[in-house]
Design a protein around this motif. Structure first.
Motif, PDB file in Angstrom:
ATOM      1  N   LEU A 151      -8.755   0.115  -2.898  1.00 36.93           N
ATOM      2  CA  LEU A 151      -7.383  -0.378  -3.019  1.00 36.93           C
ATOM      3  C   LEU A 151      -6.375   0.623  -2.465  1.00 36.93           C
ATOM      4  O   LEU A 151      -5.215   0.286  -2.268  1.00 36.93           O
ATOM      5  N   GLY A 152      -6.829   1.847  -2.224  1.00 35.35           N
ATOM      6  CA  GLY A 152      -5.920   2.863  -1.706  1.00 35.35           C
ATOM      7  C   GLY A 152      -4.767   3.089  -2.661  1.00 35.35           C
ATOM      8  O   GLY A 152      -4.943   3.207  -3.853  1.00 35.35           O
ATOM      9  N   GLY A 153      -3.568   3.096  -2.144  1.00 35.74           N
ATOM     10  CA  GLY A 153      -2.388   3.340  -2.964  1.00 35.74           C
ATOM     11  C   GLY A 153      -1.753   2.082  -3.517  1.00 35.74           C
ATOM     12  O   GLY A 153      -0.655   2.137  -4.062  1.00 35.74           O
ATOM     13  N   PHE A 154      -2.414   0.940  -3.400  1.00 36.32           N
ATOM     14  CA  PHE A 154      -1.820  -0.315  -3.871  1.00 36.32           C
ATOM     15  C   PHE A 154      -1.895  -0.373  -5.399  1.00 36.32           C
ATOM     16  O   PHE A 154      -2.970  -0.432  -5.979  1.00 36.32           O
ATOM     17  N   LYS A 155      -0.721  -0.336  -6.019  1.00 38.81           N
ATOM     18  CA  LYS A 155      -0.632  -0.387  -7.480  1.00 38.81           C
ATOM     19  C   LYS A 155       0.411  -1.428  -7.866  1.00 38.81           C
ATOM     20  O   LYS A 155       1.587  -1.094  -8.070  1.00 38.81           O
ATOM     21  N   PRO A 156       0.009  -2.671  -7.949  1.00 41.21           N
ATOM     22  CA  PRO A 156       0.982  -3.732  -8.237  1.00 41.21           C
ATOM     23  C   PRO A 156       1.506  -3.657  -9.671  1.00 41.21           C
ATOM     24  O   PRO A 156       0.798  -3.257 -10.582  1.00 41.21           O
ATOM     25  N   ARG A 157       2.748  -4.044  -9.803  1.00 46.30           N
ATOM     26  CA  ARG A 157       3.375  -4.083 -11.128  1.00 46.30           C
ATOM     27  C   ARG A 157       3.092  -5.402 -11.851  1.00 46.30           C
ATOM     28  O   ARG A 157       3.049  -5.447 -13.063  1.00 46.30           O
TER      29      ARG A 157
END
Length: 156
Positions: free
Chosen positions: A76-82
């Protein structure tokens, strides 16, 4: 035939993580405990490394995800959904990228793959109940998110 070279590095990163993002949508829709999250994550990762068809684009994505996982790097790498809406926006954006550069056959296969990944996450753990009694396979929240994922990707 569409390959990794048809996309910029940033586009490829988004495409590569898309099957996992589809699984994250389900986890965000109805957060459960750590065991359920682990089951959903494993099911999504399994789906991301085993595409349902042999189009070159899908195979390239699966190989990249597999390589990252083997090297203990987060696909996911840096993908951090809220929230789920951010995930749906990401899936719509990736759908537009693939639609613009891939063949119609690859686009359809890619869309179906993302739905399969989301469904795998939804099917991975039971929701609610007590000690497994009265639990449901796919919660109402998860089903609603599955429907939203399908709509975002234009899959009936």
């Amino acid at each position: 035939m569409t390959s990794k070279q048809d996309f910029t590095d940033e586009e490829w990163t988004r495409i590569r993580r898309a099957p996992l993002v589809a699984g994250v949508a389900i986890s965000l829709a109805d957060p459960g405990g750590p065991i359920e999250l682990a089951k959903e994550t494993m099911a999504t990762l399994r789906s991301a490394t085993l595409p349902p068809s042999q189009e070159e684009l899908l195979a390239a994505v699966a190989l990249d995800v597999q390589a990252l996982a083997q090297h203990k790097q987060n696909p996911l790498g840096g993908f951090k959904p809220r929230d789920g809406q951010q995930v749906l926006e990401e899936l719509r954006g990736v759908n537009e990228l693939v639609t613009a550069k891939a063949t119609s056959q690859e686009v359809e296969a890619f869309r179906r793959w993302l739905v399969v990944a989301a469904q795998a996450a939804a099917d991975a753990g039971k929701e609610g109940g007590f000690l497994g009694f009265g639990a449901e396979r796919v919660s109402a929240g998860e089903q609603q998110m599955l429907d939203q994922v399908r709509a975002a990707l234009g899959v009936a």
